[in-house]
Motif scaffolding. Structure first.
Motif, PDB file in Angstrom:
ATOM      1  N   SER A   1       0.810  -1.221   0.000  1.00 31.42           N
ATOM      2  CA  SER A   1       0.000   0.000   0.000  1.00 31.42           C
ATOM      3  C   SER A   1       0.842   1.269   0.000  1.00 31.42           C
ATOM      4  O   SER A   1       0.391   2.305  -0.482  1.00 31.42           O
ATOM      5  N   CYS A   2       2.054   1.207   0.550  1.00 34.95           N
ATOM      6  CA  CYS A   2       2.890   2.404   0.706  1.00 34.95           C
ATOM      7  C   CYS A   2       4.353   2.092   0.381  1.00 34.95           C
ATOM      8  O   CYS A   2       4.801   0.961   0.566  1.00 34.95           O
ATOM      9  N   ILE A   3       5.054   3.135  -0.084  1.00 32.08           N
ATOM     10  CA  ILE A   3       6.499   3.038  -0.285  1.00 32.08           C
ATOM     11  C   ILE A   3       7.161   4.235   0.409  1.00 32.08           C
ATOM     12  O   ILE A   3       6.568   5.315   0.495  1.00 32.08           O
TER      13      ILE A   3
ATOM     14  N   ASN B   1       2.968   1.333 -10.286  1.00 28.54           N
ATOM     15  CA  ASN B   1       1.671   1.751  -9.777  1.00 28.54           C
ATOM     16  C   ASN B   1       0.741   1.923 -10.967  1.00 28.54           C
ATOM     17  O   ASN B   1       0.994   2.743 -11.837  1.00 28.54           O
ATOM     18  N   THR B   2      -0.298   1.111 -10.987  1.00 31.79           N
ATOM     19  CA  THR B   2      -1.320   1.226 -12.025  1.00 31.79           C
ATOM     20  C   THR B   2      -2.515   1.918 -11.395  1.00 31.79           C
ATOM     21  O   THR B   2      -3.152   1.371 -10.490  1.00 31.79           O
ATOM     22  N   LEU B   3      -2.779   3.136 -11.842  1.00 28.98           N
ATOM     23  CA  LEU B   3      -3.875   3.907 -11.287  1.00 28.98           C
ATOM     24  C   LEU B   3      -5.200   3.220 -11.575  1.00 28.98           C
ATOM     25  O   LEU B   3      -5.356   2.599 -12.635  1.00 28.98           O
TER      26      LEU B   3
ATOM     27  N   GLN C   1      -2.241   0.329  -5.854  1.00 26.21           N
ATOM     28  CA  GLN C   1      -1.259  -0.404  -5.063  1.00 26.21           C
ATOM     29  C   GLN C   1       0.106  -0.344  -5.762  1.00 26.21           C
ATOM     30  O   GLN C   1       0.185  -0.181  -6.981  1.00 26.21           O
ATOM     31  N   PHE C   2       1.155  -0.486  -5.000  1.00 27.23           N
ATOM     32  CA  PHE C   2       2.525  -0.487  -5.520  1.00 27.23           C
ATOM     33  C   PHE C   2       2.971  -1.940  -5.677  1.00 27.23           C
ATOM     34  O   PHE C   2       3.194  -2.639  -4.691  1.00 27.23           O
TER      35      PHE C   2
END
Length: 122
Positions: free
Chosen positions: A34-36, A64-66, A113-114
């Protein structure tokens, strides 16, 4: 006291052909997160209106695919974001930056999501 960190990711494009390159294939390399951490982002590469590759320290890449297309992101190749955390998360919003005589904010779009990936060799 919460300090708001504002970061701007700029990507310079030398020719129109570079901006129109096909998005490189990517093979998932682990579970999506969820985060980087902001301090580990070395570079960003906007691939199109929905795809951003985050190049991290240690040669790790997160794609990251929006969830939805972000108008003009692929053309402008630059965006900004604001966060009060030391991480960039899927709940954060990016804003496309237009280069008119000076940088002007455009569409704002949510991140996805990353996904850690290995990019295909060119």
């Amino acid at each position: 006291m919460r300090l708001t960190l504002i970061a701007t990711a700029l990507l310079s494009v030398t020719t129109a052909a570079v901006a129109r390159e096909k998005t490189p294939d990517a093979t998932p390399n682990g579970a999506a997160v969820s985060c980087i951490p902001l301090v580990q982002i070395r570079e960003t590469r906007v691939r199109d209106d929905r795809t951003i590759d985050f190049m991290m320290t240690g040669r790790k890449v997160y794609r990251n695919t929006l969830p939805n297309a972000c108008p003009s992101l692929g053309f402008e190749q630059r965006f900004s974001y604001a966060t009060s955390l030391s991480r960039l998360c899927s709940t954060d919003i990016i804003t496309v930056l237009y280069q008119a005589p000076y940088l002007t904010p455009g569409a704002s779009c949510g991140l996805g999501q990353f996904q850690p990936v290995t990019l295909a060799a060119r």
